[in-house]
Design an enzyme around this catalytic site. Structure first.
Site, mmCIF file in Angstrom:
data_model
loop_
_atom_site.group_PDB
_atom_site.id
_atom_site.type_symbol
_atom_site.label_atom_id
_atom_site.label_comp_id
_atom_site.label_asym_id
_atom_site.label_seq_id
_atom_site.Cartn_x
_atom_site.Cartn_y
_atom_site.Cartn_z
ATOM 1 N N TYR A 210 18.162 134.754 89.211
ATOM 2 C CA TYR A 210 17.859 136.086 88.678
ATOM 3 C C TYR A 210 16.751 136.769 89.485
ATOM 4 C CZ TYR A 210 15.734 139.801 86.164
ATOM 5 O OH TYR A 210 15.190 141.023 85.901
ATOM 6 N N SER B 22 6.209 145.477 82.277
ATOM 7 C CA SER B 22 7.621 145.566 82.658
ATOM 8 C C SER B 22 8.432 146.309 81.597
ATOM 9 C CB SER B 22 8.187 144.160 82.823
ATOM 10 O OG SER B 22 7.363 143.428 83.687
ATOM 11 N N LYS C 23 7.716 139.937 92.904
ATOM 12 C CA LYS C 23 6.629 139.488 92.025
ATOM 13 C C LYS C 23 5.844 138.327 92.643
ATOM 14 C CE LYS C 23 7.941 142.393 88.931
ATOM 15 N NZ LYS C 23 7.140 143.576 88.651
ATOM 16 N N ARG D 62 12.860 137.140 84.048
ATOM 17 C CA ARG D 62 11.786 136.307 84.575
ATOM 18 C C ARG D 62 11.430 135.253 83.521
ATOM 19 N NH1 ARG D 62 7.602 138.553 84.262
ATOM 20 N NH2 ARG D 62 8.089 140.658 83.630
ATOM 21 N N HIS E 194 0.367 145.965 89.744
ATOM 22 C CA HIS E 194 1.681 146.240 89.152
ATOM 23 C C HIS E 194 1.724 147.725 88.779
ATOM 24 C CE1 HIS E 194 4.799 144.890 85.868
ATOM 25 N NE2 HIS E 194 5.400 145.292 86.963
ATOM 26 N N ASP F 129 8.523 165.309 79.920
ATOM 27 C CA ASP F 129 7.386 165.954 79.257
ATOM 28 C C ASP F 129 6.076 165.197 79.468
ATOM 29 O OD1 ASP F 129 8.531 168.347 78.159
ATOM 30 O OD2 ASP F 129 9.749 167.022 76.905
ATOM 31 N N CYS G 169 8.464 149.384 80.657
ATOM 32 C CA CYS G 169 7.749 150.369 79.830
ATOM 33 C C CYS G 169 7.797 151.748 80.474
ATOM 34 C CB CYS G 169 6.300 149.958 79.628
ATOM 35 S SG CYS G 169 6.127 148.597 78.473
ATOM 36 N N ASP H 53 6.853 150.206 91.238
ATOM 37 C CA ASP H 53 6.511 148.918 90.618
ATOM 38 C C ASP H 53 5.246 148.263 91.166
ATOM 39 O OD1 ASP H 53 7.231 146.892 88.716
ATOM 40 O OD2 ASP H 53 7.911 145.615 90.356
ATOM 41 N N ARG I 79 20.107 145.196 85.680
ATOM 42 C CA ARG I 79 19.320 145.904 86.698
ATOM 43 C C ARG I 79 20.187 146.572 87.757
ATOM 44 N NH1 ARG I 79 13.451 145.263 86.503
ATOM 45 N NH2 ARG I 79 13.109 143.903 84.718
HETATM 46 C C1 OXD Z 1 9.379 143.399 86.104
HETATM 47 C C2 OXD Z 1 10.149 144.018 87.196
HETATM 48 O O1 OXD Z 1 9.925 142.546 85.369
HETATM 49 O O2 OXD Z 1 9.608 144.915 87.840
HETATM 50 O O3 OXD Z 1 8.208 143.769 85.936
HETATM 51 O O4 OXD Z 1 11.274 143.586 87.463
HETATM 52 MN MN MN Z 2 7.545 145.195 87.366
#
Ligand code: OXD
Ligand code: MN
Length: 590
Positions: A195, A246, A204, A67, A224, A500, A248, A275, A374
């Site tokens: 992309y 994103s 998004k 992005r 999000h 965990d 994470c 997401d 991805r």
């Molecule tokens: C992001 C995605 O970049 O979900 O947040 O692709």
């Molecule tokens: Mn995302």
């Protein structure tokens, strides 16, 4: 045909001048024909159909892999509507500038008209979009990520209530790449990119940027967030929504497999979304969430049998891989962190021959897959997909979690003291940046509610909207914050994470049920170390106490950072949040 759709298509075709227009209906036959066509031109590569049925590989241009936040604009009449955290363009000027770029951009190409629904078709919580694009890759991805069908036209009837999206690849020119949202006009214009996040306009651009604005106007929220159901041994399921920036770990948390100790007792996790969550107040006053998407656009590197077997299983059929490594040994795919067995003969994400020994001009190993490569996988493939995935009413939320990547400062988990305090905690979220967006990686930036790149209006108004939910519901979920990413003096993660993390979810649910006590600290309620179940873990209670520690000095400098961040919003910053900051400072001074 709906006359507004017809007008949109005609006007866009007059501008972009495609050779032909193809109306997408989402049928198997049409999808198959498009796959064939894309393979014949090299746009996609058909993978081993025995090992990966209906799976394909696509490579984007090397300059077009993430992005582009710097080239993403909220285009409104007035700058104040977009606010201080968004790039803004005056909407008439933006239309004028964009029209020049789009003019004739589809000459010699086909324009595809994609009717799609975010959320189950026909549900009162769902919203309709029409995306026009000159990319087969986009059509095929949209057919996975959203509900694409001509039934969408039936649901739309003669209404003009749909989001118009116009995507043109043009020349993939970085200098003329624009991702523009016009929330006041329900319009998206994306040009010069191919992309995912820039071009799958349902995701998004619509489900977050446009929808957050719609939610503000209409009294609901677009966030999000992943959504998961945690089933307890007694069969009761609690629902949690969680916002992380994103890359994470939202997909990993959404598909978590509980540790053995929990599985044996009968705990299960069910994935509703990974997401995006659209959240509304239900008839009983609780918050209900739906996942408007129909697939997962997940980060491939690091996804493996151990980190996320459910995600991996989801990619085994009907999946499009983007910018991963092409394993020529068996015509499948590979990425860093998939296994310890990289292919001896492969093609990297740039299309160059690759082996595990390939190095660049400086002698550094060359990555086989792009760090932001991805998979686009159908949600139905997921072994732990929730039975409520299609429920048009959504699922009732018991808890909301915020979180980010912080090497220090933020404890493993803490609970807000109130809804207002929870909104404050969301508003001060900070995280180290990742490869999901172009730009530096690993820099701490404030990313309120993980919505910094996705909020379609003034974030000061967005905070006020969050606070206002208190006036709409008297049964709001509790708000928590987590951080899986604390590191030791050698830079190693202390908390094992992945499955965990169930141990932390367990504490969160117990807090929602009033089943455990907690310690009040300057920042909120922190678990008593003995209440986090570490049975079977290689972590002792002292280490756990360290993970839960709230270091006042670090938090004092954090408070200064928050103060500085808040000044951006001027008088748009709700008084309640300023008061929360003052009370944090007072608590730290005690
Ligand atoms: C992001 C995605 O970049 O979900 O947040 O692709
Ligand atoms: Mn995302």
């Amino acid at each position: 045909m709906n006359k507004y759709v017809e007008k949109f298509v005609n006007e866009s075709a007059a501008l972009t001048k495609p050779d032909k227009i193809v109306w997408i209906d989402g049928s198997k036959e049409q999808i198959e024909a498009l796959r064939k066509e894309a393979c014949s031109t090299g746009e996609m590569i058909k993978l081993n159909q025995e090992l990966l049925p209906d799976c394909y590989l696509h490579r984007t241009a090397v300059n077009d892999v993430a992005r582009v936040e710097g080239r993403t604009f909220i285009c409104t009449e007035k700058k104040e509507t977009a606010g201080p955290t968004n790039n803004w363009m005056q909407k008439d000027e933006a239309y004028k500038m964009l029209k020049e770029i789009y003019d004739g951009s589809m000459k010699g190409r086909t324009m595809y008209v994609i009717p799609y629904s975010m959320g189950a078709i026909g549900s009162k919580f769902s919203k309709i979009g029409i995306e026009l694009t000159d990319s087969i890759y986009v059509v095929l991805n949209m057919c996975i990520m959203t509900r694409v069908s001509s039934k969408v036209y039936d649901a739309l009837g003669d209404s003009d209530d749909f989001v118009k999206g116009l995507h043109a690849k043009a020349d993939i020119d970085e200098e003329k790449r624009y991702i523009c949202q016009f929330p006041e006009d329900n319009t998206i214009m994306s040009v010069n990119s191919g992309y995912g996040g820039n071009v799958l306009l349902g995701k998004k651009c619509f489900a977050l940027r446009i929808a957050s604005y719609q939610g503000w106007q209409q009294g609901w929220m677009a966030e999000h967030m992943l959504i998961l159901g945690l089933e307890k041994p007694n069969g009761e399921t609690k629902y949690i929504a969680a916002a992380f920036p994103s890359a994470c770990g939202k997909t990993n948390l959404a598909m978590l497999i509980p540790p053995k100790e929990y599985l044996e007792k009968g705990y299960k996790i069910h994935t509703v979304g990974d997401d995006i969550a659209w959240i509304r107040v239900g008839a009983d006053g609780r918050l209900y969430a739906i996942n408007p998407e129909n697939g997962f656009f997940g980060v491939a590197p690091g996804t493996n049998e151990k980190s996320n077997p459910n995600a991996l299983a989801s990619t085994k059929k009907g999946t499009i891989f983007t910018n991963v490594c092409h394993n020529l040994e068996n015509n499948t795919v590979w990425w860093e962190g998939l296994d310890k067995n990289p292919p001896k003969k492969a093609v990297d994400w740039k299309g160059n021959p690759w082996t595990p020994d390939t190095v660049d001009a400086d002698g550094k190993p060359v990555k086989a897959a792009h760090p932001n490569s991805r998979f686009t996988a159908p949600a139905v493939n997921c072994p732990c997909i929730s039975s409520e995935f299609e429920n048009p009413e959504g699922v009732p939320l018991d808890a909301i979690i915020f979180g980010g990547r912080r090497a220090k400062t933020t404890p493993l988990v803490y609970e807000s003291k109130s809804w207002e305090n929870g909104v404050f905690i969301g508003s001060i979220m900070a995280s180290e940046t990742t490869a999901a967006a172009a730009g530096a990686v690993g820099v701490v930036r404030r990313d309120p509610m993980a919505m910094l790149p996705f909020c379609g209006y003034n974030m000061g108004d967005y905070f006020a909207h969050w606070l206002d939910m208190k006036n709409k519901s008297d049964k709001l979920p509790k708000i928590f914050n987590v951080n899986w990413f604390r590191t030791d003096e050698n830079g190693h993660f202390i908390w094992p994470g992945f499955g965990d993390n169930m141990r932390v979810l367990d504490w969160i649910i117990k807090r929602c049920e009033g089943a455990v006590d907690a310690d009040e600290t300057a920042i909120g309620f922190v678990p008593k170390a003995e209440d986090i179940n570490i049975d079977g873990l290689d972590i002792n209670i002292e280490t756990l106490k360290g993970l839960l520690d709230v270091d006042k000095d670090m938090w004092k400098s954090e408070a200064e950072g928050i103060e500085e961040f808040y000044t951006k919003f001027g008088d748009k910053l709700p008084e309640t949040l300023r008061a929360e900051l003052e009370s944090l400072k007072a608590n730290l001074a005690k």
